[in-house]
Design a protein around this motif. Structure first.
Motif, PDB file in Angstrom:
ATOM      1  N   GLY B  99       0.805  -1.013   0.081  1.00  0.00           N
ATOM      2  CA  GLY B  99       0.148   0.075   0.488  1.00  0.00           C
ATOM      3  C   GLY B  99       0.566   0.929  -0.064  1.00  0.00           C
ATOM      4  N   LEU B 100       2.363   1.509   0.659  1.00  0.00           N
ATOM      5  CA  LEU B 100       2.985   2.167   0.806  1.00  0.00           C
ATOM      6  C   LEU B 100       3.556   2.883  -0.427  1.00  0.00           C
ATOM      7  CD1 LEU B 100       4.577   2.008   4.729  1.00  0.00           C
ATOM      8  CD2 LEU B 100       3.536   3.962   3.751  1.00  0.00           C
ATOM      9  N   LEU B 101       3.689   1.703  -1.499  1.00  0.00           N
ATOM     10  CA  LEU B 101       4.221   1.432  -2.530  1.00  0.00           C
ATOM     11  C   LEU B 101       3.732   1.838  -3.809  1.00  0.00           C
ATOM     12  CD1 LEU B 101       6.444   1.052  -4.134  1.00  0.00           C
ATOM     13  CD2 LEU B 101       5.526  -1.440  -5.519  1.00  0.00           C
ATOM     14  N   LEU B 102       2.271   2.210  -3.051  1.00  0.00           N
ATOM     15  CA  LEU B 102       0.853   2.593  -3.874  1.00  0.00           C
ATOM     16  C   LEU B 102       0.768   4.155  -3.872  1.00  0.00           C
ATOM     17  CD1 LEU B 102      -1.183   1.503  -6.114  1.00  0.00           C
ATOM     18  CD2 LEU B 102      -2.624   1.899  -4.043  1.00  0.00           C
ATOM     19  N   VAL B 103       0.588   4.474  -2.431  1.00  0.00           N
ATOM     20  CA  VAL B 103       1.302   5.794  -2.464  1.00  0.00           C
ATOM     21  C   VAL B 103       2.524   6.406  -3.264  1.00  0.00           C
ATOM     22  CG1 VAL B 103       1.268   7.776  -0.201  1.00  0.00           C
ATOM     23  CG2 VAL B 103      -0.325   5.477  -0.133  1.00  0.00           C
ATOM     24  N   VAL B 104       3.635   5.872  -2.914  1.00  0.00           N
ATOM     25  CA  VAL B 104       4.733   6.620  -3.435  1.00  0.00           C
ATOM     26  C   VAL B 104       4.107   6.700  -4.999  1.00  0.00           C
ATOM     27  CG1 VAL B 104       7.139   6.624  -4.500  1.00  0.00           C
ATOM     28  CG2 VAL B 104       6.542   5.880  -1.600  1.00  0.00           C
ATOM     29  N   LEU B 105       3.801   5.337  -5.690  1.00  0.00           N
ATOM     30  CA  LEU B 105       4.131   5.769  -6.865  1.00  0.00           C
ATOM     31  C   LEU B 105       2.540   6.581  -7.150  1.00  0.00           C
ATOM     32  CD1 LEU B 105       3.725   2.567  -8.129  1.00  0.00           C
ATOM     33  CD2 LEU B 105       5.726   3.319  -8.582  1.00  0.00           C
ATOM     34  N   VAL B 106       1.412   6.283  -7.015  1.00  0.00           N
ATOM     35  CA  VAL B 106       1.306   7.973  -7.068  1.00  0.00           C
ATOM     36  C   VAL B 106       0.756   9.675  -6.567  1.00  0.00           C
ATOM     37  CG1 VAL B 106      -1.371   8.750  -6.399  1.00  0.00           C
ATOM     38  CG2 VAL B 106      -1.243   6.293  -6.748  1.00  0.00           C
ATOM     39  N   GLY B 107       1.704   8.942  -5.545  1.00  0.00           N
ATOM     40  CA  GLY B 107       2.254  10.739  -4.983  1.00  0.00           C
ATOM     41  C   GLY B 107       3.615  10.600  -6.705  1.00  0.00           C
ATOM     42  N   SER B 108       4.758   9.884  -7.078  1.00  0.00           N
ATOM     43  CA  SER B 108       5.660  10.544  -7.768  1.00  0.00           C
ATOM     44  C   SER B 108       5.183  10.660  -9.611  1.00  0.00           C
ATOM     45  CB  SER B 108       6.626   9.724  -8.083  1.00  0.00           C
ATOM     46  OG  SER B 108       6.235   8.079  -8.329  1.00  0.00           O
ATOM     47  N   LEU B 109       3.767  10.240  -9.681  1.00  0.00           N
ATOM     48  CA  LEU B 109       3.211  10.022 -11.067  1.00  0.00           C
ATOM     49  C   LEU B 109       2.345  11.764 -10.712  1.00  0.00           C
ATOM     50  CD1 LEU B 109       1.673   6.506 -11.852  1.00  0.00           C
ATOM     51  CD2 LEU B 109       3.083   8.141 -13.118  1.00  0.00           C
ATOM     52  N   LYS B 110       1.816  12.107 -10.142  1.00  0.00           N
ATOM     53  CA  LYS B 110       1.077  13.594  -9.845  1.00  0.00           C
ATOM     54  C   LYS B 110       1.733  13.988  -9.746  1.00  0.00           C
ATOM     55  CE  LYS B 110      -2.862  15.626  -6.565  1.00  0.00           C
ATOM     56  NZ  LYS B 110      -3.173  15.519  -5.375  1.00  0.00           N
ATOM     57  N   SER B 111       3.404  14.257  -9.285  1.00  0.00           N
ATOM     58  CA  SER B 111       3.884  15.432  -8.830  1.00  0.00           C
ATOM     59  C   SER B 111       5.040  15.363 -10.785  1.00  0.00           C
ATOM     60  CB  SER B 111       4.779  15.414  -7.961  1.00  0.00           C
ATOM     61  OG  SER B 111       5.395  14.586  -8.524  1.00  0.00           O
ATOM     62  N   ALA B 112       4.346  14.100 -11.309  1.00  0.00           N
ATOM     63  CA  ALA B 112       5.462  14.124 -12.904  1.00  0.00           C
ATOM     64  C   ALA B 112       5.023  15.667 -13.807  1.00  0.00           C
ATOM     65  CB  ALA B 112       5.501  12.945 -13.200  1.00  0.00           C
ATOM     66  N   GLU B 113       5.714  15.744 -14.728  1.00  0.00           N
ATOM     67  CA  GLU B 113       5.620  17.033 -15.985  1.00  0.00           C
ATOM     68  C   GLU B 113       5.132  15.900 -16.904  1.00  0.00           C
ATOM     69  OE1 GLU B 113       9.251  19.656 -15.991  1.00  0.00           O
ATOM     70  OE2 GLU B 113       9.538  19.239 -14.212  1.00  0.00           O
ATOM     71  N   THR B 114       4.152  16.231 -17.523  1.00  0.00           N
ATOM     72  CA  THR B 114       4.127  15.732 -18.476  1.00  0.00           C
ATOM     73  C   THR B 114       5.973  16.011 -20.088  1.00  0.00           C
ATOM     74  OG1 THR B 114       3.063  17.531 -19.612  1.00  0.00           O
ATOM     75  CG2 THR B 114       1.803  15.829 -18.544  1.00  0.00           C
ATOM     76  N   ILE B 115       5.478  15.021 -20.321  1.00  0.00           N
ATOM     77  CA  ILE B 115       6.826  14.915 -21.253  1.00  0.00           C
ATOM     78  C   ILE B 115       6.595  15.193 -23.117  1.00  0.00           C
ATOM     79  CG2 ILE B 115       8.607  13.429 -22.057  1.00  0.00           C
ATOM     80  CD1 ILE B 115       8.283  11.427 -19.668  1.00  0.00           C
ATOM     81  N   VAL B 116       7.773  15.702 -23.212  1.00  0.00           N
ATOM     82  CA  VAL B 116       7.239  16.434 -24.872  1.00  0.00           C
ATOM     83  C   VAL B 116       7.646  15.946 -25.353  1.00  0.00           C
ATOM     84  CG1 VAL B 116       7.014  18.500 -26.314  1.00  0.00           C
ATOM     85  CG2 VAL B 116       6.137  18.600 -23.424  1.00  0.00           C
ATOM     86  N   ALA B 117       7.466  15.338 -26.568  1.00  0.00           N
ATOM     87  CA  ALA B 117       8.397  14.650 -27.574  1.00  0.00           C
ATOM     88  C   ALA B 117       9.539  15.963 -28.275  1.00  0.00           C
ATOM     89  CB  ALA B 117       7.695  13.587 -28.585  1.00  0.00           C
ATOM     90  N   THR B 118      11.214  15.032 -28.323  1.00  0.00           N
ATOM     91  CA  THR B 118      11.681  16.503 -29.017  1.00  0.00           C
ATOM     92  C   THR B 118      11.930  16.058 -30.571  1.00  0.00           C
ATOM     93  OG1 THR B 118      13.527  14.675 -28.253  1.00  0.00           O
ATOM     94  CG2 THR B 118      13.469  17.159 -26.982  1.00  0.00           C
ATOM     95  N   ASN B 119      12.068  15.102 -30.800  1.00  0.00           N
ATOM     96  CA  ASN B 119      11.648  14.337 -31.965  1.00  0.00           C
ATOM     97  C   ASN B 119      10.398  14.685 -32.529  1.00  0.00           C
ATOM     98  OD1 ASN B 119      14.133  14.637 -31.879  1.00  0.00           O
ATOM     99  ND2 ASN B 119      14.539  12.458 -31.873  1.00  0.00           N
ATOM    100  N   ALA B 120       9.958  14.922 -33.756  1.00  0.00           N
ATOM    101  CA  ALA B 120       8.857  14.463 -34.656  1.00  0.00           C
ATOM    102  C   ALA B 120       8.778  13.132 -34.439  1.00  0.00           C
ATOM    103  CB  ALA B 120       9.058  15.057 -36.264  1.00  0.00           C
ATOM    104  N   PHE B 121       7.808  12.396 -34.298  1.00  0.00           N
ATOM    105  CA  PHE B 121       6.930  10.384 -34.216  1.00  0.00           C
ATOM    106  C   PHE B 121       7.407  10.812 -36.445  1.00  0.00           C
ATOM    107  CE2 PHE B 121       4.003   7.472 -34.709  1.00  0.00           C
ATOM    108  CZ  PHE B 121       5.075   6.434 -34.109  1.00  0.00           C
ATOM    109  N   ASP B 122       7.997   9.395 -36.419  1.00  0.00           N
ATOM    110  CA  ASP B 122       8.070   8.168 -37.740  1.00  0.00           C
ATOM    111  C   ASP B 122       6.998   7.311 -37.434  1.00  0.00           C
ATOM    112  OD1 ASP B 122       9.446   7.478 -39.970  1.00  0.00           O
ATOM    113  OD2 ASP B 122      10.991   7.769 -39.330  1.00  0.00           O
ATOM    114  N   PRO B 123       5.827   7.376 -38.178  1.00  0.00           N
ATOM    115  CA  PRO B 123       5.378   5.621 -37.706  1.00  0.00           C
ATOM    116  C   PRO B 123       6.015   4.666 -38.534  1.00  0.00           C
ATOM    117  CG  PRO B 123       4.870   7.546 -39.423  1.00  0.00           C
ATOM    118  CD  PRO B 123       5.555   7.926 -38.641  1.00  0.00           C
ATOM    119  N   ASN B 124       7.056   4.793 -39.410  1.00  0.00           N
ATOM    120  CA  ASN B 124       8.359   3.420 -39.950  1.00  0.00           C
ATOM    121  C   ASN B 124       9.084   3.113 -38.648  1.00  0.00           C
ATOM    122  OD1 ASN B 124       6.343   3.667 -41.553  1.00  0.00           O
ATOM    123  ND2 ASN B 124       7.480   5.240 -43.012  1.00  0.00           N
TER     124      ASN B 124
END
Lengths: 348, 166
Positions: B99-124
């Motif tokens: 349960g403590l591990l879950l709290v830590v994971l949720v907390g870290s996810l909540k404060s995490a910044e959204t990652i912006v992709a630096t390279n354009a996505f290449d579908p191939n």
């Protein structure tokens, strides 16, 4: 993706499926006739002329027999086992190019269900899943002999998959593609891969024997040691599924061997007699099936000629002979492909 | 549009099978559910146009590693009688810790910044040609080092498997 294209694909799937089943059905008849021929007997000759209706009679017998599910077995898995074996056996026919494309009214109809660009890997993935049906069936029977047979089957199949994969890597190095239709196309005329990769072909065919659990590698169902192996507890059509899947696997392996190493649907010098591409495509299918029938005969010939291996001999052959040989094959192939660069490095 | 539906369908299956791995009583069933989970993850790879990764995922995980898992579990023949009995205290402490591990994971996810992709996505990028080129040029050193890692693991397993070292 038009509707007619979709209908064409569905028809092709049904045809390939039906042909696979019919060929497998008549392989059981051919097996008994070949065995009889090699042992100087007559073989089945009662049902119909030359016993030609024998597979039908066998099928009806299998369906009519009493169905026994052992009381101490795991019932769901007991039923899933043979179903999985048959499913994975039927899934491999999808990527095999059965002939060059037909052209009708300017529309191209490829005689291949799907040309995935990782065809070889797909084939390999399905083969590696084939072991699950045997393992699940053997374990769910709750019988020591079944479990031993299942364990033998899985260890044998995993061991020989390694050598098989390595022998295919050498093939992929020379062909430069993982798509089966391109591999078949490249072998136009006399450019058959077996001439480029003779060692790879030998390793591949030995591994194909081991993967299909055919003699001389039929230890998982070795009667003298294990009663019936992984299908000891099975009866009726569930036993029939296990036996039938072996014949389907044999058919598909023969098709794969023909496509990889023996030119697929190509036949040398045929362009001198026939120019029309549609007739060439149809003749290509005939040639491919001739090659397949020949390899199915080789499978049976070996089964009724060679005695069974001992289990430790089987493992030694797989790990200590075939894997080093296939690695050597890769090194030689690479060296021959880069010969000019190597000469420049050594002598200039 | 259809890929979005497929994504949700596969995700639902993946989570359901993963839960079944944990909840099923029979270890053989757990292994089989895990194989199904791998299949759904391979389906996700196909949705991302990474066919090579999907095929290798099936061959390596479902076709080889899980077969060995199944192998060992069948040989051990685990069932209710052989299962070690755990005390209430052990169970309670496990619940608190996870349960403590879950709290830590949720907390870290909540404060995490959204990652912006630096390279354009290449579908191939997931197709085998492009992947091979990238692996053998840009990431050659990590690729080769990982092969050494696998060799070390193999030698280690052989060493442990030997009964006596001369």
């Amino acid at each position: 993706m038009t509707l007619s294209f979709l209908i064409y694909k569905i028809i092709l799937v049904v045809v390939v499926f039906a042909v696979t089943l019919v060929v497998a059905m008549y392989s059981t008849y051919a097996e008994r006739k070949v065995a009889a021929f090699l042992q100087d007997r007559i073989g089945p000759n009662r049902a119909g002329p030359f016993g030609i209706l024998q597979p039908l009679a066998d099928g009806i017998k299998m369906f009519m027999k009493e169905e026994v599910i052992p009381g101490a077995s795991n019932k769901a898995l007991f039923i899933i086992g043979p179903s999985l074996v048959l499913l994975t056996a039927c899934m491999t026919g999808v990527v095999i190019p059965w002939g060059s494309p037909l052209i009708i009214d300017g529309t191209v109809y490829p005689l291949q269900i799907t040309d995935v660009n990782i065809g070889i890997l797909y084939l390999f993935g399905v083969i590696s899943l084939g072991v699950y049906g045997i393992m699940i069936g053997g374990w769910a029977s709750n019988n020591k002999y079944s479990l031993l047979g299942a364990i033998r089957a899985s260890s044998q199949m995993i061991s020989y998959e390694v050598a098989m994969g390595l022998s295919i890597i050498a093939l992929v190095m020379t062909t430069g593609t993982l798509s089966l239709s391109q591999i078949a196309e490249q072998q136009h005329g006399w450019h058959w891969n077996v001439l480029v990769q003779p060692l790879g072909f030998f390793i591949f065919i030995i591994c194909a024997f081991a993967e299909t659990n055919r003699a001389p590698f039929d230890l998982p169902e070795c009667e003298t040691e294990l009663v019936g192996g992984y299908h000891t507890e099975y009866s009726s059509m569930k036993l029939g599924f296990f036996l039938f899947a072996e014949y389907i696997n044999m058919f598909i392996s023969s098709a794969v061997i023909a496509t990889f190493y023996f030119g697929g649907y190509n036949m040398p010098f045929i362009e001198r007699f026939v120019q029309d591409p549609n007739w060439l495509a149809i003749l290509g299918v005939v040639f491919l099936f001739m090659k397949i029938v020949f390899f199915i005969f080789v499978f049976m010939w070996v089964r009724w000629t060679l005695p069974r291996f001992r289990y430790d001999q089987l493992m030694n052959l797989g790990w200590k002979i075939l894997i080093p040989l296939s690695l050597l094959n890769i090194v030689i192939t690479g060296a021959v492909m880069m010969r000019e660069e190597i000469f420049q490095l050594l002598f200039k | 549009m259809i890929t979005t539906y497929l994504f949700y369908f596969l995700s639902f299956l993946a989570i359901m099978f993963a839960l079944m791995v944990v909840f099923s009583k029979n270890p053989v069933h757990s292994v089989l559910y895990l194989v199904l989970t791998f299949f759904t993850i391979a389906g996700h790879y196909v949705l991302l146009n990474a066919q090579f990764l999907a095929a290798v995922h099936i061959i390596v995980y479902a076709g080889a590693i899980m077969v060995l898992f199944l192998f060992v579990i069948m040989l051990l023949n685990l069932n209710k009688e052989t299962e070690p009995h755990k005390s209430v205290w052990l169970k309670a402490s496990a619940a608190v810790a996870s349960g403590l591990l879950l709290v830590v994971l949720v907390g870290s996810l909540k404060s995490a910044e959204t990652i912006v992709a630096t390279n354009a996505f290449d579908p191939n990028i997931g197709l085998i040609e492009n992947l091979g080129k990238v692996l053998f040029s840009e990431f050659l050193l990590p690729f080769e080092v990982s092969s050494v890692l696998l060799l070390v693991a193999m030698v280690g397993a052989v060493m442990l498997g030997k009964r006596s070292i001369k």
